[in-house]
Design a protein around this motif. Sequence first.
Motif, mmCIF file in Angstrom:
data_model
loop_
_atom_site.group_PDB
_atom_site.id
_atom_site.type_symbol
_atom_site.label_atom_id
_atom_site.label_comp_id
_atom_site.label_asym_id
_atom_site.label_seq_id
_atom_site.Cartn_x
_atom_site.Cartn_y
_atom_site.Cartn_z
ATOM 1 N N VAL A 1 2.493 3.818 -23.375
ATOM 2 C CA VAL A 1 2.073 4.659 -24.426
ATOM 3 C C VAL A 1 2.056 6.323 -23.855
ATOM 4 N N VAL A 2 1.518 6.354 -22.684
ATOM 5 C CA VAL A 2 1.641 7.549 -22.156
ATOM 6 C C VAL A 2 3.100 8.117 -22.025
ATOM 7 N N TRP B 1 5.800 7.275 -23.634
ATOM 8 C CA TRP B 1 6.355 7.748 -25.120
ATOM 9 C C TRP B 1 5.874 8.892 -25.619
ATOM 10 N N ILE B 2 4.488 9.166 -25.283
ATOM 11 C CA ILE B 2 4.032 10.445 -25.888
ATOM 12 C C ILE B 2 4.541 11.521 -25.358
ATOM 13 N N PHE B 3 4.756 11.512 -23.905
ATOM 14 C CA PHE B 3 5.513 12.428 -23.047
ATOM 15 C C PHE B 3 6.718 12.710 -23.466
ATOM 16 N N VAL C 1 7.667 12.086 -33.473
ATOM 17 C CA VAL C 1 6.761 11.017 -33.448
ATOM 18 C C VAL C 1 7.198 9.601 -34.017
ATOM 19 N N GLN D 1 10.133 7.983 -32.172
ATOM 20 C CA GLN D 1 10.035 7.401 -30.832
ATOM 21 C C GLN D 1 8.847 6.455 -30.830
ATOM 22 N N PHE D 2 8.295 6.219 -31.926
ATOM 23 C CA PHE D 2 7.258 5.075 -32.454
ATOM 24 C C PHE D 2 7.998 3.831 -32.338
ATOM 25 N N PHE E 1 9.222 2.794 -29.038
ATOM 26 C CA PHE E 1 8.040 2.252 -28.131
ATOM 27 C C PHE E 1 7.818 0.920 -28.815
ATOM 28 N N ALA F 1 8.304 12.077 -26.438
ATOM 29 C CA ALA F 1 7.930 12.764 -27.821
ATOM 30 C C ALA F 1 7.581 14.147 -27.532
ATOM 31 N N VAL F 2 6.889 14.754 -26.686
ATOM 32 C CA VAL F 2 6.392 16.177 -26.475
ATOM 33 C C VAL F 2 7.859 16.887 -25.743
#
Length: 305
Positions: free
Chosen positions: A105-106, A108-110, A18, A21-22, A25, A112-113
């Motif tokens: 945001v979606v 980068w969250i994806f 996280v 990736q942040f 981002f 990271a997952v």
Amino acid sequence: MVKVIDSHYLAITAIVTVGYQFIFFVITALFKFDQVTDFAGSTNFVILAVLTLLLKGTWHYRQIVLTVLVVVWGLRLGLFLLMRILQWGEDRRFDDMRENIGKLVVFWIFQAVWVWTVSLPVTFVNASNGGRLFQPADVIGWTMWVAGFLIEATADQQKLSFKKCPENKGKWCDVGVWKYSRHPNYFGEMLLWWDLYVASLPVLKGLEYLVIIGPVFLTLLLLFVSGIPLLEESADKKYGNLGAYRHYKKTTSPLILLPRGVYGYLPIWCKSVFLFEFPLYSRNLPQETTAWDRRNSKKSQRSID
């Protein structure tokens, strides 16, 4: 005790992923610099593999081998994609995201997952004591990993060389391994991550076998979300009205490498059930016009005139 250690490793890798990736981002959001996206994803795998190996410090041969395999794959792919996007300029995937922070945001969250989930087999191996002595799964996993890696690397290089040639401008790539698959690079990537899972089997027990979610997640992602569907849609819109392209699509496997002489003659049901030729991949293909349609179109036009 092992279970507690494993939970700690899961938490640590999640936090590191996280955080990493942040950082990228923020770079993308503030400076509209999205060329680092794929590099951030690929190198994150390397960081997790090396970090878990160092934290555990067991240095079992199985841990070392799997970590080296991930490092080789991650650095090769990350640097390749970075150099390619720097040559080509902006990443077209972000055309509708650069001014939409929510979508960014979606994404980068994806990502990271994706990194954390797909890394699970290697994370569990490195968080263990190395597992049992040498097993057939080790040989099978490592050997097939090499095959997947070579397929992916070869496909990437062949397509890059094809795109660089001025004579090929406006054409789809159908040279080398691309003669046998419309997406050989994805086939290679799926293969090598499934093989890393196979190579992790001597370490796993009980519920730990659920780390199969890693290669399953990657496979579903490439088959149905951000991989093949997007590229098929783009190619169909560009070349869908060309007879040569339609023939290429009918006779070339979407994923698994197969000779065109074999794939082209297989029934549709066989392609769909066993070879991943889903209707999803042709939903943007323009409807093919027949000679009868063309004749009637001309008659209608003459009547209007």
